[in-house]
Design an enzyme around this catalytic site. Structure first.
Site, PDB file in Angstrom:
ATOM      1  CD  GLN A  14      42.700  47.626  31.097  1.00 28.29           C
ATOM      2  OE1 GLN A  14      41.759  48.205  30.110  1.00 28.29           O
ATOM      3  NE2 GLN A  14      42.822  47.997  32.376  1.00 28.29           N
TER       4      GLN A  14
HETATM    5  N1  LIG Z   1      43.367  31.593  40.810  1.00 29.75           N
HETATM    6  C1  LIG Z   1      44.082  32.723  40.660  1.00 29.75           C
HETATM    7  N2  LIG Z   1      43.767  33.729  40.174  1.00 29.75           N
HETATM    8  C2  LIG Z   1      44.636  34.833  40.383  1.00 29.75           C
HETATM    9  C3  LIG Z   1      45.753  34.796  40.647  1.00 29.75           C
HETATM   10  N3  LIG Z   1      46.230  35.882  40.730  1.00 29.75           N
HETATM   11  C4  LIG Z   1      45.389  36.811  40.129  1.00 29.75           C
HETATM   12  N4  LIG Z   1      44.265  36.041  39.876  1.00 29.75           N
HETATM   13  C5  LIG Z   1      42.920  36.439  39.370  1.00 29.75           C
HETATM   14  O1  LIG Z   1      43.240  37.131  37.928  1.00 29.75           O
HETATM   15  C6  LIG Z   1      42.370  38.368  37.793  1.00 29.75           C
HETATM   16  C7  LIG Z   1      43.413  39.544  37.431  1.00 29.75           C
HETATM   17  O2  LIG Z   1      44.143  39.726  38.477  1.00 29.75           O
HETATM   18  P1  LIG Z   1      44.858  40.961  38.689  1.00 29.75           P
HETATM   19  O3  LIG Z   1      46.022  40.991  39.821  1.00 29.75           O
HETATM   20  O4  LIG Z   1      44.102  42.421  38.770  1.00 29.75           O
HETATM   21  O5  LIG Z   1      45.825  40.983  37.162  1.00 29.75           O
HETATM   22  P2  LIG Z   1      46.821  42.249  36.503  1.00 29.75           P
HETATM   23  O6  LIG Z   1      47.709  41.476  35.869  1.00 29.75           O
HETATM   24  O7  LIG Z   1      47.486  43.234  37.460  1.00 29.75           O
HETATM   25  O8  LIG Z   1      46.028  42.974  35.514  1.00 29.75           O
HETATM   26  P3  LIG Z   1      46.107  44.467  35.035  1.00 29.75           P
HETATM   27  O9  LIG Z   1      46.066  45.462  36.260  1.00 29.75           O
HETATM   28  O10 LIG Z   1      44.679  44.701  34.370  1.00 29.75           O
HETATM   29  O11 LIG Z   1      47.081  44.471  34.153  1.00 29.75           O
HETATM   30  C8  LIG Z   1      41.595  38.652  39.188  1.00 29.75           C
HETATM   31  O12 LIG Z   1      40.304  37.956  38.888  1.00 29.75           O
HETATM   32  C9  LIG Z   1      42.471  37.956  40.275  1.00 29.75           C
HETATM   33  O13 LIG Z   1      41.726  37.711  41.405  1.00 29.75           O
HETATM   34  C10 LIG Z   1      46.194  33.490  41.300  1.00 29.75           C
HETATM   35  O14 LIG Z   1      47.388  33.418  41.692  1.00 29.75           O
HETATM   36  N5  LIG Z   1      45.282  32.593  41.351  1.00 29.75           N
END
Ligand SMILES: Nc1nc2c(ncn2[C@@H]2O[C@H](COP(=O)(O)OP(=O)(O)OP(=O)(O)O)[C@@H](O)[C@H]2O)c(=O)[nH]1
Ligand SMILES: [Mg+2]
Length: 200
Positions: free
Chosen positions: A78
């Site tokens: 974020q």
């Molecule tokens: N379809 C799909 N959705 C994904 C994939 N990886 C993550 N998501 C979705 O994307 C959203 C964010 O995933 P996170 O893993 O929390 O993302 P992040 O980069 O860690 O986010 P922050 O911790 O806020 O920086 C969630 O709703 C997940 O389910 C993927 O490979 N495919």
């Protein structure tokens, strides 16, 4: 004599530890990827995607690949949390930069956040693996398209690769990790970090 033998034994059998920073803007899929890595390499059931919440602190994951121990540091993406990233640069052997390939409206934000990382002195020369994530979605763009969009300049002599992956179905992840391990093993930065660590 003992210390010589011990030194040789350590050289032959101890595994090298590498620190890998997982960066990218919020919702790119970093934590989901980390959970998938644990599942693929540790045969552990990772957290199911619907239990993963936006990261505020730091998530850590450890895996072993061949002779390497990888320690992953997954940070929050974020906007208000990105200033924390640089605290980890100095100790990082490599960076994985995750891009949501299904969110072209956020490519600009992703590009400028990555450019800022690459400009930072403390992460100079760290191999860079850029993942075009969410390839399980049919509207996700290819890794080539993500590469074209990011149009990275100033990569200098940095080792880098773009790869198409999915943190959901795991495609592309093992190949990317193999590349990363090889890149870290031959990077000058790893040599530099090793020379800074006092021998145990
Ligand atoms: N379809 C799909 N959705 C994904 C994939 N990886 C993550 N998501 C979705 O994307 C959203 C964010 O995933 P996170 O893993 O929390 O993302 P992040 O980069 O860690 O986010 P922050 O911790 O806020 O920086 C969630 O709703 C997940 O389910 C993927 O490979 N495919
Ligand atoms: Mg996260």
């Amino acid at each position: 004599m003992f210390s010589l033998m011990y030194g040789f034994w350590k050289y032959m059998f101890s595994k090298t530890e590498f620190h890998v920073l997982i960066l990218g803007i919020d919702k790119a899929g970093k934590t989901t990827l980390l959970e998938k890595l644990k599942e693929l390499y540790l045969n552990l059931e990772g957290l199911p995607p619907d239990r993963i919440v936006p990261t505020v602190g730091l998530n850590i994951g450890r895996i072993e690949v061949g002779n390497a121990k990888l320690v992953f540091w997954d940070l929050g993406g974020q906007p208000g949390l990105r200033s924390i990233w640089e605290k980890y640069y100095e100790e990082a052997h490599a960076v994985i930069y995750v891009v949501d390939a299904n969110a072209p409206t956020r490519f600009e934000d992703s590009k400028s956040a990555l450019e800022k990382v690459l400009r930072h002195h403390d992460v100079q020369g760290a191999p860079l693996l850029i993942l075009a994530n969410k390839q399980d979605l049919s509207s996700a763009v290819s890794s080539e398209e993500v590469a074209r969009y990011l149009d990275l300049k100033k990569l200098d002599e940095r080792l880098y690769m773009f790869e198409a992956v999915s943190g959901f179905d795991g495609r592309g992840i093992k190949g990317s990790v193999d590349w990363l391990v090889d890149a870290m093993e031959r990077s000058k930065r790893s040599e530099m970090l090793r020379s800074r660590t006092p021998a145990a």
